[in-house]
Design an enzyme around this catalytic site. Structure first.
Site, PDB file in Angstrom:
ATOM      1  N   ASP A 180     -30.434  56.211  50.860  1.00  0.00           N
ATOM      2  CA  ASP A 180     -29.634  55.129  51.431  1.00  0.00           C
ATOM      3  C   ASP A 180     -29.147  54.164  50.354  1.00  0.00           C
ATOM      4  O   ASP A 180     -29.959  53.501  49.701  1.00  0.00           O
ATOM      5  CB  ASP A 180     -30.481  54.387  52.468  1.00  0.00           C
ATOM      6  CG  ASP A 180     -29.695  53.330  53.232  1.00  0.00           C
ATOM      7  OD1 ASP A 180     -28.459  53.301  53.110  1.00  0.00           O
ATOM      8  OD2 ASP A 180     -30.328  52.535  53.947  1.00  0.00           O
ATOM      9  N   ASP A 376     -20.910  52.913  51.719  1.00  0.00           N
ATOM     10  CA  ASP A 376     -22.261  53.020  52.274  1.00  0.00           C
ATOM     11  C   ASP A 376     -22.559  54.452  52.695  1.00  0.00           C
ATOM     12  O   ASP A 376     -21.788  55.053  53.437  1.00  0.00           O
ATOM     13  CB  ASP A 376     -22.404  52.073  53.464  1.00  0.00           C
ATOM     14  CG  ASP A 376     -23.805  52.061  54.048  1.00  0.00           C
ATOM     15  OD1 ASP A 376     -24.768  52.066  53.260  1.00  0.00           O
ATOM     16  OD2 ASP A 376     -23.938  52.041  55.281  1.00  0.00           O
TER      17      ASP A 376
END
Length: 499
Positions: A180, A376
């Site tokens: 992430d 992201d």
């Protein structure tokens, strides 16, 4: 302000794809010929929007250079996932999009909180003594109460979609973790569980079986780098609560992390003893943000703060990669500046324009610059400022109408949808995102639409709701691209056709 210079750099390979699409459709007698509406088109197979039925032979995905360390990346619910025999029924589209919205809202809260902190830097507040945030006590004693975590703008984002397998401890054991770019602190579930651990496929990490494990001292400056920290018996505690209510709490520790063929000694991570939430059957999370506790920063001495990943299209049944080091960047990467004035963790870039069917949309650059844009890995659907999304939706709707597509009802956050019943292949208007410096991301055909069912296939973009909030480039639009991050050079790049 829309600039002709930026649009002229876009879609360098679009004409070749247009010719290929036209040739294929002409050969098979399809009525919707590529470019028939006078704009750039891309050929889409409906199957490319669906998960593949099985995993193809693993791709080698060799590192780009001798100074890189590469691991395979798979979607945690895809056919190549190491969790495939353990995760059971994958989440529904409603659950995926609801979780995605939770993540986006958490990003907005954190960006807003960071902006407030940056404004207050002139008058710093002296930190008080560390408190125990979760009732963990020396000796790993359990507590029957739920973790007492602060509900604040420091909440992390939520679960991600793509996983890698890393080694941890000495001797190394393998753990499948979500990676992430919107999180800093890496963590895994640890023995003994205090109160609760969620079910994961691999055995829990056991500190007692590692000859190189150690808890981080409260006096260590690394303890102060955590968003939420505490202290018990001289040992540093960490706590992370995610936007969807999931959480992990435990000791901040260090051990040897193995990625590909490399060992990172003294790597600091969370040894989670209270964990619950929507983590699937993964063992934890690998934090790749810009903050001090991230792998990116901790291993900067070795990899120079450089890494790249490629997220595979679900339909191919193949793998992508996560690659660390200066050799991680493909030679064909289109580079844009990494904007670093908005605080740690997130990767900001300057989105300046959008092209549909090869034509630049009349969107002032100030629409994108107000809130900025984040790249992201964990957000699924790209979010755009309200004005920008309205222009994209309008242009895409016009292009689809010119091709004779029938509209379908909206679904959740997706409001530009079509009925593909009976359609196996078709041409779509191309969609391209233009960034500062002329870098461009020509969205792969598998990333333009999101399929709920064949009768409800939607444009895979959504509005952020206003023109002030931060936009987010989601992972659907990143598929098949090598996305390159370089902290040293302060750049982010996009390399087409990387996996």
């Amino acid at each position: 302000m829309v600039t002709a210079a930026s649009s002229s750099r876009c879609r360098s390979h679009g004409f070749l794809r247009l010719l290929a699409a036209a040739a294929v459709l002409a050969a098979f007698g399809f009525a919707r010929a590529a470019g028939s509406s006078g704009d750039e088109s891309v050929l889409l197979s409906f199957e490319s929007l669906l998960p593949g039925p099985s995993c193809a032979a693993p791709q080698e995905n060799k590192p780009s250079g001798a100074t890189s360390a590469r691991m395979q990346v798979v979607h945690q619910h895809g056919p190549c996932s190491p969790l495939a025999d353990a995760h059971g029924k994958p989440p529904s589209h409603a659950e995926i999009l609801a979780a995605d919205q939770n993540r986006v809202e958490a990003i907005q809260r954190r960006v807003s909180a960071t902006a407030s902190k940056l404004k207050k830097r002139a008058a710093p507040v002296q930190p008080g003594p560390k408190k125990n945030p979760a009732g963990i006590h020396p000796g790993h004693s359990s507590s029957s109460s739920a973790p007492l975590l602060p509900v604040s703008s420091g909440r992390a984002l939520g679960t991600g979609n793509y996983v890698v397998t890393v080694g941890l401890c000495t001797p190394a054991s393998q753990y499948t973790v979500v990676f992430d770019t919107g999180s800093d602190t890496t963590w895994v579930q640890c023995r003994p569980c205090v109160v609760k651990c969620y079910k994961q496929k691999e055995p829990l990490f056991d500190p007692a079986k590692s000859s190189t494990y150690a808890n981080v001292s409260c006096a260590d400056s690394a303890c102060d780098d955590l968003d939420e920290s505490g202290c018990t018996g001289g040992h540093c505690l960490y706590a992370v609560q995610y936007g969807d209510g999931s959480y992990t709490v435990g000791f901040f520790a260090q051990d040897t992390l193995t990625i590909a063929h490399d060992s990172i000694k003294g790597f600091q991570f969370g040894c989670g003893e209270k964990n619950d939430g929507l983590f699937g059957k993964t063992a934890g999370l690998l934090g790749l943000g810009r903050g001090k506790t991230s792998l990116t920063v901790q291993a900067q001495y070795r990899y120079g703060g450089a890494f790249a990943y490629c997220l595979p299209a679900l339909s191919t049944g193949t793998t992508g990669y996560l690659d660390f080091g200066p050799g991680a960047s493909p030679a064909n990467a289109r580079v844009t500046p990494m904007l670093t004035d908005n605080g740690p963790t997130f990767y900001f870039v300057g989105l300046t324009g959008i092209r549909v069917g090869g034509k630049q949309l009349p969107i002032p650059e100030t629409v994108f610059s107000k809130g900025g844009t984040i790249v992201d890995s964990g957000t699924v659907i790209t979010r755009l400022p309200k004005t920008a999304y309205a222009a994209l939706s309008s242009a895409f709707t016009a292009g689809m109408a010119a091709r004779g597509f029938k509209k379908a009802p909206a679904y959740s956050i997706l409001d530009t949808c079509y009925d593909f019943t009976g359609i196996s292949e078709a041409t779509l208007p191309t969609v391209s995102l233009v960034f500062k410096g002329g870098a461009c991301l020509d969205v792969d055909e598998s990333g333009i639409l999101y399929a709920i069912t064949q009768a409800q296939v939607c444009l895979a973009f959504a509005s952020i709701g206003d023109d002030e909030s931060t936009g987010i480039l989601g992972n659907t639009q990143q598929k098949t691209y090598g996305v390159v991050y370089d902290l040293g050079k302060k750049t982010i790049g996009f390399a087409p056709g990387a996996c």
